[in-house]
Design a protein around this motif. Sequence first.
Motif, mmCIF file in Angstrom:
data_model
loop_
_atom_site.group_PDB
_atom_site.id
_atom_site.type_symbol
_atom_site.label_atom_id
_atom_site.label_comp_id
_atom_site.label_asym_id
_atom_site.label_seq_id
_atom_site.Cartn_x
_atom_site.Cartn_y
_atom_site.Cartn_z
ATOM 1 N N ASN A 1 -6.896 4.509 -12.447
ATOM 2 C CA ASN A 1 -5.676 5.040 -11.920
ATOM 3 C C ASN A 1 -4.358 4.348 -12.343
ATOM 4 O OD1 ASN A 1 -3.695 5.677 -9.390
ATOM 5 N ND2 ASN A 1 -5.226 7.196 -9.806
ATOM 6 N N ASN B 1 -3.018 4.384 3.273
ATOM 7 C CA ASN B 1 -1.689 4.114 2.906
ATOM 8 C C ASN B 1 -0.923 5.584 2.761
ATOM 9 O OD1 ASN B 1 -2.409 1.808 1.979
ATOM 10 N ND2 ASN B 1 -2.596 2.201 -0.278
ATOM 11 N N MET C 1 -2.390 17.878 -4.315
ATOM 12 C CA MET C 1 -1.690 17.654 -5.718
ATOM 13 C C MET C 1 -2.566 18.414 -6.916
ATOM 14 S SD MET C 1 1.113 15.817 -5.133
ATOM 15 C CE MET C 1 1.820 15.315 -6.577
ATOM 16 N N ARG D 1 -8.939 1.002 -9.815
ATOM 17 C CA ARG D 1 -7.641 1.055 -10.211
ATOM 18 C C ARG D 1 -7.250 0.703 -11.341
ATOM 19 N NH1 ARG D 1 -5.135 -1.178 -5.544
ATOM 20 N NH2 ARG D 1 -3.760 -2.445 -6.787
ATOM 21 N N MET E 1 -6.157 9.424 -5.887
ATOM 22 C CA MET E 1 -6.755 8.347 -5.159
ATOM 23 C C MET E 1 -6.865 8.447 -3.742
ATOM 24 S SD MET E 1 -7.278 5.042 -6.908
ATOM 25 C CE MET E 1 -7.517 3.481 -6.018
ATOM 26 N N LEU F 1 -3.115 1.480 -11.614
ATOM 27 C CA LEU F 1 -2.665 0.592 -10.622
ATOM 28 C C LEU F 1 -2.646 -0.921 -11.086
ATOM 29 C CD1 LEU F 1 -3.833 2.217 -7.252
ATOM 30 C CD2 LEU F 1 -1.435 2.153 -8.246
ATOM 31 N N PHE G 1 -7.376 5.616 -0.810
ATOM 32 C CA PHE G 1 -7.459 4.130 -0.530
ATOM 33 C C PHE G 1 -8.401 3.807 0.666
ATOM 34 C CE2 PHE G 1 -3.613 4.977 -2.969
ATOM 35 C CZ PHE G 1 -3.745 4.395 -3.872
ATOM 36 N N ARG H 1 -3.710 15.012 1.568
ATOM 37 C CA ARG H 1 -2.435 14.645 0.709
ATOM 38 C C ARG H 1 -2.951 14.602 -0.927
ATOM 39 N NH1 ARG H 1 0.537 8.995 1.066
ATOM 40 N NH2 ARG H 1 -1.675 8.172 0.513
ATOM 41 N N GLY I 1 0.677 -1.231 0.072
ATOM 42 C CA GLY I 1 0.054 -0.036 0.090
ATOM 43 C C GLY I 1 0.843 1.123 0.019
ATOM 44 N N GLN I 2 2.024 1.099 0.454
ATOM 45 C CA GLN I 2 3.095 2.423 0.460
ATOM 46 C C GLN I 2 3.543 2.736 -0.814
ATOM 47 O OE1 GLN I 2 4.199 4.349 3.542
ATOM 48 N NE2 GLN I 2 2.406 3.206 4.301
ATOM 49 N N ARG J 1 -1.278 10.505 -13.187
ATOM 50 C CA ARG J 1 -1.689 10.245 -11.889
ATOM 51 C C ARG J 1 -1.614 11.214 -11.065
ATOM 52 N NH1 ARG J 1 1.739 5.427 -11.620
ATOM 53 N NH2 ARG J 1 0.473 3.499 -12.198
ATOM 54 N N THR J 2 -1.096 12.217 -11.308
ATOM 55 C CA THR J 2 -1.188 13.654 -10.314
ATOM 56 C C THR J 2 -2.551 14.336 -10.737
ATOM 57 O OG1 THR J 2 -0.155 15.244 -12.134
ATOM 58 C CG2 THR J 2 1.346 14.021 -10.264
ATOM 59 N N ARG K 1 2.779 5.680 -5.795
ATOM 60 C CA ARG K 1 2.498 5.959 -7.164
ATOM 61 C C ARG K 1 1.189 6.545 -7.463
ATOM 62 N NH1 ARG K 1 5.645 2.529 -10.394
ATOM 63 N NH2 ARG K 1 5.328 4.370 -11.876
ATOM 64 N N ALA K 2 0.252 6.509 -6.734
ATOM 65 C CA ALA K 2 -1.054 7.382 -6.964
ATOM 66 C C ALA K 2 -0.875 8.809 -6.797
ATOM 67 C CB ALA K 2 -2.135 6.920 -5.958
ATOM 68 N N ILE K 3 0.287 9.612 -6.376
ATOM 69 C CA ILE K 3 0.332 10.872 -6.352
ATOM 70 C C ILE K 3 1.258 11.227 -7.441
ATOM 71 C CG2 ILE K 3 -0.449 11.491 -3.904
ATOM 72 C CD1 ILE K 3 2.412 11.464 -3.168
ATOM 73 N N GLY K 4 1.891 10.205 -8.283
ATOM 74 C CA GLY K 4 2.502 10.440 -9.370
ATOM 75 C C GLY K 4 4.051 10.196 -9.041
#
Lengths: 266, 245
Positions: free
Chosen positions: B51, B90, B156, B48, B84, B53, B86, B152, A138-139, B79-80, A144-147
């Motif tokens: 995004n 995370n 972005m 997912r 996302m 993933l 979760f 968070r 998950g980390q 992605r920015t 990755r999800a914030i680019g």
Amino acid sequence: MTIAEMNFFQRMLYILSNYGGSLAKGAATTMAIAIICTLLGCLIGFAVGLVQTTEPHRKDGMVKRGLLRIVKIILTAYVEVFRGTPMMLQAAFIYYGMSQLFGINLGMWSAAIIIVSINTGAYMAETVRGGILSVDPGQTEGARAIGMSHVQTMLFVVLPQALRNIMPQIGNNLIINIKDTCVLSIIGTVELFFTFKSISGALYTYFEAATVTMIIYFVLTFVCSRILRFVEEKMDGPSNFDLATTDTLAFTSGLTSYNNKTGGTH
Amino acid sequence: MEAILKVEHLVKTFGTNEVLRDIDFSVYKGDVISIIGSSGSGKSTLLRCINMLEEATGGEILYHGKNILDGSVDEDRYRTKVGMVFQTFNLFNNYTVLDNCMIGQMKVLKRNRGDAEARAMEYLSRVGMEQYIKAKPRQLSGGQKQRVAIARALAMDPEILLFDEPTSALDPEMVGEVLDVMKNLAESGMTMLVVTHEMAFARDISKRVVYMADGKIEEEGPPSEIFGNPKSQRTKDFLSRFTKG
């Protein structure tokens, strides 16, 4: 009074007063090799562990995939060979092999550092691999999800956490290295064990010399393990935090920070 | 109006298991879409895939008309723009709350420290977590973590925010604080795509509801229609289980 007439404690004192300098020098050499090689071994381990845990990107072509595969096979061979053979033999193999095959005479220091570093690196590679796998996927997804790119994710999120998780194992490696540098006496490195052999050979006081040397080894390893424990606690940061607020109701216990030692603010 | 995101004939298979079959839908600016459905219906996989993933097996995902699946769009850049949130938060365990909200801005968007901090504080205040900037994630409750995770993502400046069951891992008494933040966001005009089991949120706050079953969109429409007058029998059955409670 001759050595033969002394009792156990007198002999130990005799060794310390006459050979204290040699012992200290041997201990310093041992520590220098152990610390340098553990650090270098960590670097090797991180590099190898990183490559081992890299999965090919879905858009990568055949060439890149093939290359990664070959590098991984070479690194696996390195890890297995150096974990699977005694360091004493590795020392002899590399030291004498270099001079016989290539005519290169490795000095005592470079030989010692090369051998112990690559040996530690082989163990650390597996430790780092485990450390990276121990970080919650998950980390990575969060990063990755914030680019963040793969490299940024590793550098800023995964590796710092992996490093924290493997600190106990790094400590283990340091302590093992402090003791295992003694096998370097086979190539003539003048470290603590070599000094012990010289003293006992000169005085024929094996028991006393061994006792003194063992105590020195133990002090070295014990101090190191305490220091590392302290570093781990520092890495975890304080277990409490202060609220950032101007609301005076949050300050009922006064304006000073919570004291970690005494538990209160008074 | 041009859609921000247009999903066309999206297919996703894991081995022989077809998780998404021929999904079609669009997201416009200001949309608040709830995706509901039973577990295993493909809701989370859909998010997912959007995004990236998960890699979609077939079909297209058009972001402002450009297909993100053919490699022409920079994945990290994209992605920015599509944030996302979760189910499991995370948050980065090695950073404080403030740093969690700053690291992406500084490393990915290359903002300087001052700007990043100002922006982080703005969004942390918005989710009511500005007092906790010095805390590490392990020192927070689930609801607090999720609010930080939302801040968070917002920091972005995303165009769309995806929520993957944001309240499912929370204790019941913490669900409310997260839903309040989401409601507030929806009212401010944020474009949101929310996979949720919170029927009240889907009914009262979202502008559109998508009901998914067996990897397909079974029914889609405004909440008044889906909840008040569902056309498909499966939608009726699914919703009756919730209303019976």
